[in-house]
Enzyme design. Structure first.
Site: not given
Ligand code: NAP
Length: 267
Positions: A41, A99
């Site tokens: 991010y 992730h």
């Protein structure tokens, strides 16, 4: 020290770094104690800034980050978490997630789990878990050394993707489910069924959606940079839906997945 993953967290996906610190700080002032970020991010430094600016004791806050699927080999994973640790600059990270699973099992899960345990020993992280794991991949991970310590499987769940078999399998295996993209990319706000339930309770569609997830014992991540939305979302924890409301929302499931990149596992 927060010992288990708090049931309602602030997400930061697609929140630009410049807005992240303020969003994190305002959420923490409202009462949020769980912040979700990721290397991917590009806003970990700002998340850490928001945590420090809030003035709330570091030990009262749970911060999750994630290791990108291209960095799951031992050396790459340790380097990724050292990076996250330095960028966040809040001491030991509460939770690190894989992730996405390594495509086609290119990096054995046992190697990644061993590296996560090493990261614990180095003081980089306190807990570890996974994200976007199918039930067979989660079962395989749980059988590997250190697998039983996996605290959550973070997956997409919304009224339009109830993800029932994966949620049930994960919970049956004793692993907490964390839901991302709970609003179905904004669709929940407009849905007539959810709106009518919201009207009945004097609530908002977002609150109804979060209350439905909480009723399924799923940890909710909601993202907002708007303090009013953050407060509304937080207050969803007070809303109790009845069995009829839940049954109506259950009919909205279309198995509609928003997050399905080319490297995703075969769902
Ligand atoms: N593990 C993974 O692969 C993965 C993938 C995706 C997401 N995630 C995590 O899960 C978190 C949640 O997913 P998401 O970001 O898609 O979150 P979301 O909460 O479903 O959607 C966020 C969007 O909804 C809006 N919103 C939130 N509350 C609102 C409200 N009460 N009224 C009106 N609009 C509202 C926000 O706009 P405003 O800012 O204007 O309020 C924002 O644009 C992410 O931020 C990330 O941390 C993980």
């Amino acid at each position: 020290m927060v010992e288990t993953i708090p049931s309602f967290g602030l997400g930061t996906f697609r929140v630009e770094a410049a807005k992240t610190a303020k969003a994190v700080e305002s959420a923490l002032q409202i009462g949020y104690r769980h912040i979700d970020t990721a290397q991917y991010y590009n806003n970990e430094a700002a998340v850490g800034q928001g945590v420090r600016d809030s003035g709330i004791a570091r030990d009262d806050i749970w911060v999750t980050t994630k290791v990108w699927w291209e960095r799951l080999q031992r050396d790459a994973l340790i380097a990724s978490l050292k990076d996250s640790h330095a960028k966040l600059d809040i001491g030991t990270i509460d939770l690190a997630l894989v992730h996405w699973p390594s495509p086609k099992g290119a990096v054995p899960i046992a190697e990644t789990l061993a590296a996560l345990q090493e990261a614990q020993k180095l003081g980089l992280i306190r807990h570890y878990g996974v994200s976007n794991f199918t039930a067979p991949l989660l079962e395989e991970a749980l059988k590997a050394p250190g697998g039983r310590e996996i605290v959550t499987n973070q997956i997409e769940v919304s009224p339009f993707l109830a993800n029932r078999s994966l949620v049930d399998a994960t919970q049956r295996l004793g692993v907490t489910v964390t839901a991302y993209m709970p609003l179905g990319e904004g669709r929940a706000h407009k849905d007539s069924t959810i709106r009518s339930i919201a009207d009945k309770h004097g609530a908002t569609p977002a609150q109804v959606t979060f209350a439905w997830l909480l009723a399924r014992k799923i940890v909710v991540l909601s993202a907002s940079t708007n303090a009013e939305h953050q407060q509304v979302n937080w207050d969803a924890q007070k809303l109790k839906l009845d069995a009829e409301d839940i049954a109506k929302i259950d009919t909205l499931d279309e198995g509609r997945r928003n997050a399905n990149p080319s490297f995703a596992p075969k769902w």
